[in-house]
Write a protein that holds these residues in place. Structure first.
Motif, PDB file in Angstrom:
ATOM      1  N   UNK A 198      -2.311   1.836   6.039  1.00 43.42           N
ATOM      2  CA  UNK A 198      -1.030   2.140   6.164  1.00 43.42           C
ATOM      3  C   UNK A 198      -0.162   1.951   7.483  1.00 43.42           C
ATOM      4  N   UNK A 199      -1.421   2.104   8.743  1.00 44.23           N
ATOM      5  CA  UNK A 199      -0.797   1.849  10.018  1.00 44.23           C
ATOM      6  C   UNK A 199      -0.647   0.304  10.166  1.00 44.23           C
ATOM      7  N   UNK A 200      -1.413  -0.465   9.710  1.00 46.14           N
ATOM      8  CA  UNK A 200      -1.391  -1.809   9.671  1.00 46.14           C
ATOM      9  C   UNK A 200       0.033  -2.507   8.974  1.00 46.14           C
ATOM     10  N   UNK A 201       0.296  -1.750   8.028  1.00 41.14           N
ATOM     11  CA  UNK A 201       1.271  -2.237   7.031  1.00 41.14           C
ATOM     12  C   UNK A 201       2.552  -1.899   7.756  1.00 41.14           C
ATOM     13  N   UNK A 202       2.623  -0.548   8.421  1.00 41.73           N
ATOM     14  CA  UNK A 202       3.594  -0.113   9.009  1.00 41.73           C
ATOM     15  C   UNK A 202       4.502   0.599   7.706  1.00 41.73           C
ATOM     16  N   UNK A 203       3.974   1.323   7.095  1.00 46.80           N
ATOM     17  CA  UNK A 203       4.597   2.003   5.790  1.00 46.80           C
ATOM     18  C   UNK A 203       4.080   3.327   5.615  1.00 46.80           C
ATOM     19  N   UNK A 204       4.457   4.061   5.087  1.00 41.07           N
ATOM     20  CA  UNK A 204       4.077   5.660   4.802  1.00 41.07           C
ATOM     21  C   UNK A 204       3.351   5.522   3.343  1.00 41.07           C
ATOM     22  N   UNK A 205       3.532   4.464   2.434  1.00 40.22           N
ATOM     23  CA  UNK A 205       2.841   4.378   1.360  1.00 40.22           C
ATOM     24  C   UNK A 205       2.453   2.913   0.848  1.00 40.22           C
ATOM     25  N   UNK A 206       1.297   2.889  -0.092  1.00 38.40           N
ATOM     26  CA  UNK A 206       1.456   1.874  -0.788  1.00 38.40           C
ATOM     27  C   UNK A 206       1.681   1.983  -2.307  1.00 38.40           C
ATOM     28  N   UNK A 207       2.213   0.956  -2.825  1.00 37.33           N
ATOM     29  CA  UNK A 207       2.500   1.144  -4.396  1.00 37.33           C
ATOM     30  C   UNK A 207       1.087   1.317  -5.286  1.00 37.33           C
ATOM     31  N   UNK A 208       0.152   0.581  -4.806  1.00 38.16           N
ATOM     32  CA  UNK A 208      -1.167   0.820  -5.606  1.00 38.16           C
ATOM     33  C   UNK A 208      -2.207   0.562  -4.688  1.00 38.16           C
ATOM     34  N   UNK A 209      -3.046   1.647  -4.948  1.00 39.20           N
ATOM     35  CA  UNK A 209      -4.263   1.688  -4.150  1.00 39.20           C
ATOM     36  C   UNK A 209      -5.535   1.648  -5.048  1.00 39.20           C
ATOM     37  N   UNK A 210      -6.288   0.718  -4.636  1.00 40.35           N
ATOM     38  CA  UNK A 210      -7.503   0.236  -5.638  1.00 40.35           C
ATOM     39  C   UNK A 210      -8.770   0.563  -4.886  1.00 40.35           C
ATOM     40  N   UNK A 211      -9.868   1.157  -5.482  1.00 39.27           N
ATOM     41  CA  UNK A 211     -11.037   1.087  -4.843  1.00 39.27           C
ATOM     42  C   UNK A 211     -11.738  -0.423  -5.211  1.00 39.27           C
ATOM     43  N   UNK A 212     -12.073  -0.954  -4.174  1.00 39.59           N
ATOM     44  CA  UNK A 212     -12.406  -2.515  -3.841  1.00 39.59           C
ATOM     45  C   UNK A 212     -13.630  -2.728  -4.709  1.00 39.59           C
ATOM     46  N   UNK A 213     -14.573  -1.904  -4.844  1.00 43.27           N
ATOM     47  CA  UNK A 213     -15.922  -2.181  -5.570  1.00 43.27           C
ATOM     48  C   UNK A 213     -16.661  -0.761  -5.799  1.00 43.27           C
ATOM     49  N   UNK A 214     -17.538  -1.072  -6.992  1.00 41.98           N
ATOM     50  CA  UNK A 214     -18.175  -0.085  -7.383  1.00 41.98           C
ATOM     51  C   UNK A 214     -19.158   0.377  -6.289  1.00 41.98           C
ATOM     52  N   UNK A 215     -19.335   1.740  -5.774  1.00 39.86           N
ATOM     53  CA  UNK A 215     -20.149   2.034  -4.741  1.00 39.86           C
ATOM     54  C   UNK A 215     -21.255   2.962  -5.265  1.00 39.86           C
TER      55      UNK A 215
END
Length: 324
Positions: free
Chosen positions: A107-124
């Protein structure tokens, strides 16, 4: 560009997405700017990124462009968490703390207070309920509007979706992201049926077979291509064997008959396959992207689709199920 709903959710995106994996590396900030403007001018909305792309540089470029070149509300921004590169090694950490730290940094890098879709990048290795609780927290706090998963195989997809659906207060998973192309149809066996059963959409990555289906590798590996680079050669090499060449030849023959490019044929096959919401275009240059974003009115004739199915592994059972 036409739009599609993501699975059974209320999230609506363009039916092509722009991937940013090469931004800040093979794709300069200037080229990224041109590509984003081309994509948005064509009606595109979905931009997919991740902290792992250029060690955060891709998100930084995107964040800057949403304040200098276009409005934040013009985009559907999707990012991920739980995966990164440290000291040259892949690191997967899907614990609650790691995921929420990733999101806060995104969020800091994107300069926004939210993302529209947040995804778990891989099974951990973290307990699944802990991983998914981080998604619940992010959505409940307004840091993310929707939640999804990435690179989960079939049973992992079904288990995660079932867990979230078991309690009404949990955040449903709306999407999955896996590799899918004429050179990589394994997802049809379990992943796509799992997504369909749970009302989830699919964002295929590498719909052009890691660039091989463009036809550029038919006789050799061109200088300056992804396959010729030190950091991406390993990524392309598995699709340079004889079976892949035969499939690429079939795509090229279809393209000749349709007056299209091989890349356009390969993309349309993925875009219009069952369960698919939006293929993610991993173009490295503005020229590569321009070739692909103007296909809104195009589609492949049914006999061509069947022929490509046959030459790459046989009938797509989901396609038959939808037709019935």
């Amino acid at each position: 560009m036409q739009t599609r709903r993501v699975g059974h959710s209320g999230l609506v995106v363009s039916r092509l997405g722009l991937g940013t994996m090469t931004w800040g590396g093979d794709t300069s900030a200037a080229d990224a700017r041109e590509m984003l403007r081309t994509f948005v001018d064509a009606g595109g909305t979905l931009v997919d990124t991740a902290p792992a792309y250029g060690h955060g540089v891709a998100e930084k470029i995107l964040g800057k462009l949403t304040h200098t070149d276009l409005r934040r509300e013009d985009l559907v921004i999707a990012t991920k968490g739980g995966f990164g590169i440290r000291n040259g090694r892949r690191l997967i950490d899907t614990s609650r703390r790691a995921l929420l730290d990733d999101l806060a940094a995104s969020l800091r890098r994107l300069h926004t207070d939210h993302v529209d879709l947040w995804q778990v990048h891989a099974w951990g290795d973290a307990p699944l309920e802990e991983t998914l609780a981080a998604l619940d927290h992010a959505v409940s706090q307004g840091m993310a509007r929707y939640a999804g998963i990435s690179n989960y195989i079939g049973w992992q997809t079904a288990r995660a979706a079932t867990w979230q659906q078991a309690v009404p207060t949990r955040t449903p998973l709306v999407s999955g992201q896996v590799e899918y192309s004429l050179l990589a149809r394994r997802a049809e066996l379990e992943v796509l049926p799992a997504l369909r059963a749970h009302g989830m959409g699919l964002f295929p990555w590498s719909p052009l077979g890691r660039g091989v289906l463009s036809g550029k590798y038919r006789t050799s590996t061109p200088q300056g291509s992804r396959g010729a680079s030190e950091h991406f050669g390993w990524f392309v090499e598995p699709y340079l064997e004889s079976k892949s060449r035969a499939i690429t030849d079939a795509v090229c023959r279809a393209a000749d008959g349709l007056d299209m490019t091989p890349a356009q044929v390969a993309l349309l096959w993925v875009r219009d396959a069952p369960v698919v919401t939006a293929p993610l275009l991993g173009a490295r240059t503005p020229e590569q992207l321009s070739e692909l974003v103007g296909l809104d009115q195009a589609s492949l004739p049914a006999p061509i689709v069947k022929a490509l199915d046959d030459v790459t592994g046989g009938t797509n059972q989901l396609r038959e199920a939808v037709a019935d």
